[in-house]
Design a protein around this motif. Structure first.
Motif, short mmCIF file in Angstrom:
data_model
loop_
_atom_site.label_atom_id
_atom_site.label_comp_id
_atom_site.label_asym_id
_atom_site.label_seq_id
_atom_site.Cartn_x
_atom_site.Cartn_y
_atom_site.Cartn_z
N GLN A 65 0.84 -1.21 0.00
CA GLN A 65 0.00 0.00 0.00
C GLN A 65 0.87 1.26 0.00
O GLN A 65 0.59 2.23 -0.67
N ARG A 66 1.98 1.24 0.78
CA ARG A 66 2.84 2.44 0.84
C ARG A 66 3.50 2.70 -0.53
O ARG A 66 3.66 3.85 -0.94
N ILE A 67 3.90 1.63 -1.20
CA ILE A 67 4.50 1.79 -2.53
C ILE A 67 3.46 2.39 -3.49
O ILE A 67 3.72 3.33 -4.24
N LYS A 68 2.25 1.84 -3.41
CA LYS A 68 1.17 2.33 -4.29
C LYS A 68 0.86 3.80 -3.99
O LYS A 68 0.55 4.58 -4.88
N MET A 69 0.94 4.18 -2.70
CA MET A 69 0.70 5.57 -2.33
C MET A 69 1.74 6.48 -3.00
O MET A 69 1.42 7.57 -3.48
N CYS A 70 2.98 6.03 -3.01
CA CYS A 70 4.04 6.85 -3.63
C CYS A 70 3.76 7.00 -5.12
O CYS A 70 3.93 8.07 -5.70
N TYR A 302 12.72 12.75 0.61
CA TYR A 302 13.09 12.11 1.88
C TYR A 302 12.30 12.80 2.96
O TYR A 302 12.52 13.96 3.23
N MET A 303 11.36 12.19 3.56
CA MET A 303 10.75 10.90 3.34
C MET A 303 9.42 11.11 2.58
O MET A 303 8.76 12.11 2.80
N ALA A 304 9.04 10.12 1.76
CA ALA A 304 7.70 10.15 1.19
C ALA A 304 6.73 9.75 2.30
O ALA A 304 5.64 10.30 2.44
N HIS A 305 7.18 8.76 3.10
CA HIS A 305 6.41 8.29 4.26
C HIS A 305 7.46 7.82 5.26
O HIS A 305 8.28 6.97 4.94
N GLY A 306 7.46 8.41 6.44
CA GLY A 306 8.51 8.08 7.41
C GLY A 306 8.20 6.82 8.21
O GLY A 306 9.06 5.99 8.42
N ALA A 332 5.92 14.18 6.76
CA ALA A 332 6.02 13.70 5.37
C ALA A 332 4.63 13.73 4.72
O ALA A 332 3.62 13.80 5.41
N PRO A 333 4.58 13.65 3.39
CA PRO A 333 3.28 13.70 2.71
C PRO A 333 2.34 12.54 3.04
O PRO A 333 1.13 12.69 2.96
N ILE A 334 2.90 11.37 3.41
CA ILE A 334 2.06 10.24 3.82
C ILE A 334 2.30 10.06 5.32
O ILE A 334 3.44 9.91 5.74
N ASP A 335 1.24 10.09 6.12
CA ASP A 335 1.46 10.11 7.58
C ASP A 335 1.87 8.75 8.13
O ASP A 335 1.97 7.77 7.39
N GLU A 336 2.08 8.73 9.44
CA GLU A 336 2.65 7.53 10.08
C GLU A 336 1.80 6.28 9.84
O GLU A 336 2.32 5.17 9.76
#
Ligand code: GLA
Length: 779
Positions: A65-70, A302-306, A332-336
């Protein structure tokens, strides 16, 4: 509500943009190289739009899911660090399975139609314990890292890189995988100029099997020229809101045909215990990103999602010692928890205008987890640390935990001390990182490395007493020369000037089984203790444990170590990923080495990242004033306005321990504030002296409430982080800072770096510089 908004976004997005997943093309061998002024993918110009993700900071269940978000944010590449110490936690024992299966992560990148930049270190920084280097290296007493002179270090690096190669070299793009570039080391220019070391690292990476892929290095605009590395393309790292023209000016002069890339474009910044939560405004961040896109400059966010530095993995910076929080939200643009923020939408909006041939923007994927609240959990069962001591080790002198084969956690030093009819000074050299001192089991106070503390007064002892010193190791320094950072008490303990010997030492590691071994009983705990409870859930999801009524320690849920909490903030919550929870019965253990005010936790549906609690009153720096009457400046002058390092040489070298830098005016005559990014003292040999022992003894004004811009940022070695006087304050020039260098130094001059972002606020024009052997008058 959030879910409804998201749903609307999905529908809109699916109407507006087509999804792009052409995975087949990536599976046949391809090429990626640094061409003339551009990268070339299969011979065609290609702009890398990468987002950095750390597989260790994201539970495996959510990698996809995180890869897809990026991808949905507009990225075509995922940039990853490989954390050596995550895979080799014991010397010679490598683990690349489960959560550590990095090859699986890279294959997922490929399945999502994206490319990968791999950054295997060996040193990575990343606010990760010891910058990715394994703690067991520290068992070698004279260890040197990141230098060719230490054979043990160099040999271990080679072995590690070979293991990494076995996992990942088959995934080079030339062999049909997604890896387009592999980075050699990390920002070596901030550390040294050992050309031979970097050449050896490059060759090690090639020999580990990465023999076809394009190699990469990254540095800063102020230091990339410190070494050269044939066959390796270069990127520069800088933060949100940077002046792009300025950042690449010198690089373009020296490398007129190289492709331009920002290796790390910092979307936010990390948080440190006791300092304000860091954020970076969307507008200035987007402004510089647009500037890069207009110039076809490749980048990696850095970072897209930390995510989260679970367990013991959060590192620290120094000087001054500043441990990083477990939340690596990074603004970061995608939260924790993997949800899009406003920064995410702003990036997506921007990048849809810069897609390249055959590229389309994909839909925003649904988060597999919703965010839930969980009812309050009370703790009936406790186990006092002092009643649950592991087997003691005898030692003549105090020693750090690494000497006892312990990587992380706490360590207790115990001995009998004789009666004494006057208070005595107990000095710990050095406390890494937070100690509580007990006399006959009663706490008499704490010693905090962050504040440069190292001593405490022992009260009058009517009879011989038991001295206990419980030391908790926090994150190992991940940046700069303080990286050799053993935990516990590193050298010696002095009582009234006499070194203490004959100790009993007890180790408290962080392994889950160790936490379950204690004898839990049904009574309130006194002093440092474990607390155990179970709780029932009907549904699972992401939740944030509110730890604000607790003191300091760690939490395990169903055996997963969530990380560190500390009442001082700014983080007051610990993130629990939904996949760590179960429907039905769950178990929680809290280890609190300080003391809770209420032993209850609740699960919130949002994190608390920005609540600093000032436990002690301020040290009075601001209230006092500096009296320079009778002090003579040893240099005075006017600085030019450009944002680059400026050197000042004294008319003749002078010796002194204390210096004062006094800003008399700003470049803009209406500006009453002062800001400085870095300050170095040049020693006799013309090189910057170490600032590890420096202490700020006076500053007339510093911003430590609205932002982390205290005066110690002058020597934190981070060029993008500045000292600035209080934002909005009406105080006028002069602005002064006094630093104690810890010892007398022969000074040739100093170097000063103004802020390097697009703003001019506070940039110093006229200055005076004082140096003296004795302390300045501070009244
Ligand atoms: C540097 C390092 C990264 C990270 C950032 C700050 O650029 O290369 O690993 O530490 O700083 O977050």
């Amino acid at each position: 509500m959030k879910n409804i908004i998201l749903f609307c976004c999905f529908s809109l997005c699916s109407l507006s943009f087509l999804q792009a997943t052409n995975t087949n093309e990536l599976n046949s061998p391809a090429t990626f190289t640094a061409g003339t002024n551009t990268f070339l993918l299969n011979g065609k110009p290609f702009v890398v739009r990468a987002g950095e993700l750390h597989y260790a900071r994201i539970p495996k269940a959510y990698w996809d899911q995180r890869i897809k978000m990026c991808k949905a944010m507009g990225m075509n590449t995922i940039c990853i660090y490989l954390f050596w110490n995550f895979h080799e936690q014991r010397q010679g024992v490598f683990d690349f399975t489960g959560q550590k299966d990095v090859a699986e992560f890279v294959r997922l990148i490929q399945q999502n139609g994206m490319y990968c930049i791999l950054r295997p270190g060996p040193y990575v920084c990343a606010e990760w314990d010891m910058g990715g280097l394994p703690w067991w290296l520290l068992k070698k007493q004279d260890l040197k890292v990141r230098r060719i002179s230490d054979n043990f270090f160099m040999e271990r690096v080679k072995t590690y890189l070979k293991e990494a190669g076995k996992q990942l070299a088959p995934l080079q793009i030339q062999d049909g995988g997604p890896i387009i570039m592999v980075q050699v080391e990390n920002e070596y220019g901030t550390w040294g100029d050992d050309q031979k070391y970097m050449e050896t690292m490059r060759d090690n990476i090639r020999q580990a099997g990465f023999d076809k892929v394009q190699l990469l290095r990254c540095d800063w605009s102020s230091n990339f020229f410190k070494y050269t590395l044939d066959g390796v393309t270069q990127a520069l790292n800088f933060g949100a809101g940077s002046n792009i023209e300025e950042q690449f000016r010198k690089f373009k002069e020296m490398n007129p045909t190289a492709p331009l890339m920002c290796g790390e474009y910092w979307t936010g910044w990390f948080d440190q215990w006791g300092r304000p939560h860091e954020t970076r405004e969307i507008s200035s961040f987007i402004g510089s990103l647009k500037d890069m896109m207009d110039r076809k400059i490749s980048f990696s966010l850095y970072m897209a999602h930390g995510g989260t530095s679970f367990g013991q993995w959060a590192g620290a910076n120094a000087p001054a010692y500043a441990p990083t929080t477990s939340s690596y939200d990074y603004n970061a643009p995608i939260d924790e928890a993997g949800n899009p923020t406003d920064k995410f939408y702003a990036i997506r909006e921007l990048l849809k205008n810069y897609l390249q041939e055959d590229e389309t923007l994909s839909e925003i994927p649904q988060n597999p987890e919703k965010t839930i609240t969980i009812p309050a959990i009370s703790f009936g069962l406790t186990a006092n640390i002092f009643e649950n001591l592991p087997t003691a080790k005898q030692s003549e002198k105090v020693q750090p935990m690494e000497n006892f084969d312990q990587g992380w956690g706490s360590i207790l030093y115990r001995k009998e001390i004789p009666a004494c009819d006057r208070p005595q000074q107990l000095v710990l050299k050095e406390v890494h990182d937070w100690a509580t001192v007990y006399i006959n089991g009663k706490a008499i106070g704490s010693i905090d490395r962050r504040k440069g503390e190292n001593s405490i007064e022992i009260p009058i002892l009517k009879a011989a007493a038991r001295l206990d010193i419980l030391v908790e190791g926090m994150g190992r320094v991940n940046y700069g020369e303080a990286i050799i950072d053993r935990k516990g008490i590193t050298e010696k303990v002095m009582l009234d000037g006499k070194e203490q010997t004959t100790w009993k030492i007890y180790c408290f590691p962080i392994d889950y089984t160790f936490q379950t071994k204690a004898k839990y009983v049904q009574k309130p705990a006194i002093g440092p203790a474990w607390y155990k409870a179970s709780f029932i859930l009907k549904e699972t999801g992401y939740t944030y444990l509110d730890m604000s009524s607790w003191g300091k320690g760690m939490v395990w849920v169903n055996g997963y170590n969530l990380g560190r909490f500390w009442k001082i903030g700014p983080t007051q919550t610990l993130c629990i990923p939904g996949c760590y929870l179960k429907k039905g019965k769950n178990e929680i253990i809290v280890l609190d080495i300080d003391k809770p005010t209420k032993t209850v936790v609740t699960g919130l549906n949002h994190p608390i990242l920005d609540r600093i609690v000032k436990i002690e009153s301020k040290d009075g720096k601001v209230k006092k004033s500096l009296n320079l009457n009778g002090a003579n400046p040893v240099a005075a002058g006017t600085l030019t306005s450009e944002s680059e390092w400026k050197s000042v040489i004294l008319s003749e070298p002078m010796t002194g321990r204390y210096f004062c830098f006094e800003a008399l005016s700003a470049q803009n005559p209406d500006d009453r504030s002062t800001s400085v990014a870095e300050f170095e003292i040049t020693g006799e040999d013309g090189k910057a002296i170490s600032s590890l022992d420096w202490k700020v003894v006076y500053v007339d004004s510093e911003e430590t409430d609205k932002a982390a811009n205290g005066a110690d940022k002058l020597f934190d070695l981070q060029e993008s982080i500045i000292w600035q006087t209080k934002i909005g304050s009406k105080t006028n020039h002069p602005h002064q800072v006094v630093i104690d260098m810890g010892k007398s130094i022969k000074v040739k001059g100093f170097r000063i770096l103004p802020r390097t972002d697009k703003r001019d606020t506070g940039k110093v024009k006229d200055y005076r510089f004082y140096l003296q052997e004795n302390p300045f008058k501070i009244e």
